[in-house]
Design an enzyme around this catalytic site. Structure first.
Site, PDB file in Angstrom:
ATOM      1  CB  VAL B  35      -0.900   0.013   1.263  1.00  0.00           C
ATOM      2  CG1 VAL B  35      -1.772   1.247   1.288  1.00  0.00           C
ATOM      3  CG2 VAL B  35      -1.746  -1.242   1.316  1.00  0.00           C
ATOM      4  CG  ASP B  36       0.542   4.337  -3.038  1.00  0.00           C
ATOM      5  OD1 ASP B  36      -0.379   4.703  -2.307  1.00  0.00           O
ATOM      6  OD2 ASP B  36       0.494   4.386  -4.280  1.00  0.00           O
TER       7      ASP B  36
END
Lengths: 313, 79
Positions: B35-36
């Protein structure tokens, strides 16, 4: 649908002017204009300056507050947040700087135009600088709002500045910009300034949210971008920061805005109060300039027109 | 209580990342799930909005997994 705000009340806080002066006449005119659209307007006077604490203690049973003051006063010191808390209620505060009596009259005219429009659709212009960080944000908002509103993704990668101006001047109820900002305007759209709007704007925007740094700051400029837009009759209300802001905080705002719009917020004050993130850093820098009761819905005609504006997505 | 929080958080997460499945509550958002920071910011903002709590940016490393986030919210809700 004609949606007025007959249930709303407003506290109008103005300096004391000598009776018969143009300033006094125009303040009374402003009150009259408001009275056409809201339930009650309570006019209170202050001398050379005002204290928000005093206003809070003595008044404020109203739904919104509008403070008029000399334009020499910076929005940063005019209020310390875009709302005050009384009990469990958050009350939005708008700040209207005026340079002369003409400014008050022009603001009254903007109010009359914006409040008397039909309010059929929740048209939201989603504006952003051309950078994945911001374009992605407006993309998400478009996706979330798609079912209940008319979101228009007009990020800088898909539309020209001239077309954004054209679209906004149709009389869009709400616009929100994400990206970098400066006291003179937005960095997106290869520089967006107040003078890029046409001189005689066709229809003013209801509320314009500038979720970026410093567009309500006056550093190295006479009036900030947000103030200019209101005083030049381009918008009834603007929302901008007097300092730098964080992208994480503006992301919180974007989530809050979607949630507030889906819950049915219909005025800029309601929207801001409902969308407000919990952390102080996210809201303390922001100020609401102009009408805190500005309606954010547009006519169905506007909705049809703006959806035909060409984008390059 | 914690189970309710977990169910709700998983719902928010699936709205932010519809194609991503969380196999274990100990999977780290960033390192294991990829997940950025932008998705993480939206996810946290949704959680804050829903629970009306503040998760300061400095606390983000403390909520690296779904399990830790559940504990964090459970703790914040009891204060």
């Amino acid at each position: 649908m004609k949606y007025r705000q007959p249930h709303k009340t407003l506290l109008l806080c103005v300096p004391t002017f000598s009776s018969g002066s143009h300033l006094e006449e125009n303040v009374l005119h402003l009150k009259k204009v408001y009275e056409k659209f809201v339930k009650r307007v309570n006019l209170v006077r202050y001398g050379t300056t005002y204290a928000l604490e005093t206003i809070k203690i003595q008044h404020v049973s109203e739904d919104a507050i509008l403070i008029l003051g000399n334009a020499r006063r910076h929005p940063k010191t005019a209020c310390n947040a875009p709302f005050i808390i009384k009990g469990s209620k958050k009350i939005p505060i708008g700040w209207l700087p005026f340079r002369n009596a003409e400014d008050i009259l022009r603001f009254s005219n903007t109010l009359e135009r914006v409040h008397s429009r039909e309010q059929d659709d929740c048209v939201v212009a989603l504006l952003s600088q051309r950078h994945p960080r911001f374009t992605r944000l407006v993309h998400r908002m478009e996706h979330i709002l798609d079912k209940r509103a008319v979101p228009l993704r007009w990020s800088s990668d898909v539309i020209l500045r001239e077309d954004v101006v054209n679209g906004l001047e149709e009389g869009v109820g709400l616009a929100a910009y994400f990206g970098h900002g400066r006291p003179i305007g937005w960095v997106g759209y290869y520089g967006f300034r107040a003078h890029h709007f046409t001189e005689n704007t066709r229809e003013p925007i209801g509320g314009l949210l500038s979720l970026c740094c410093k567009t309500a700051s006056r550093k190295n400029t006479k009036l900030s971008f947000c103030e200019e837009l209101v005083l030049n009759q381009k918008c009834a209300a603007t929302f901008g920061a007097v300092d730098s802001t964080l992208h994480t905080d503006n992301t919180r705002w974007s989530v809050g805005l979607c949630s507030a719009l889906l819950k049915g917020a219909r005025s800029i004050g309601d929207l801001v109060v409902e969308a407000m993130p919990q952390n102080k850093t996210a809201f303390a820098s922001y100020r609401l300039i102009g009408d805190p009761l500005a309606p954010i819905y547009s006519t169905s005609k506007v909705s049809t027109h703006v959806q035909q504006i060409k984008t390059y997505s | 209580m914690k189970q309710n929080i977990l169910t709700n958080l998983l719902r928010h997460f699936s709205e932010v990342k519809p194609k991503m499945k969380i196999e274990s509550n100990d999977d780290r958002f960033k390192d294991d799930l990829g997940v950025d920071s932008l998705d993480m910011a939206e996810f946290i903002a949704r959680v804050e909005q829903d629970y009306r709590i503040e998760i300061p940016d400095k606390d983000w490393p403390k909520i690296a997994t779904m399990g830790l986030l559940v504990d964090y919210i459970d703790h914040a809700a009891t204060i």
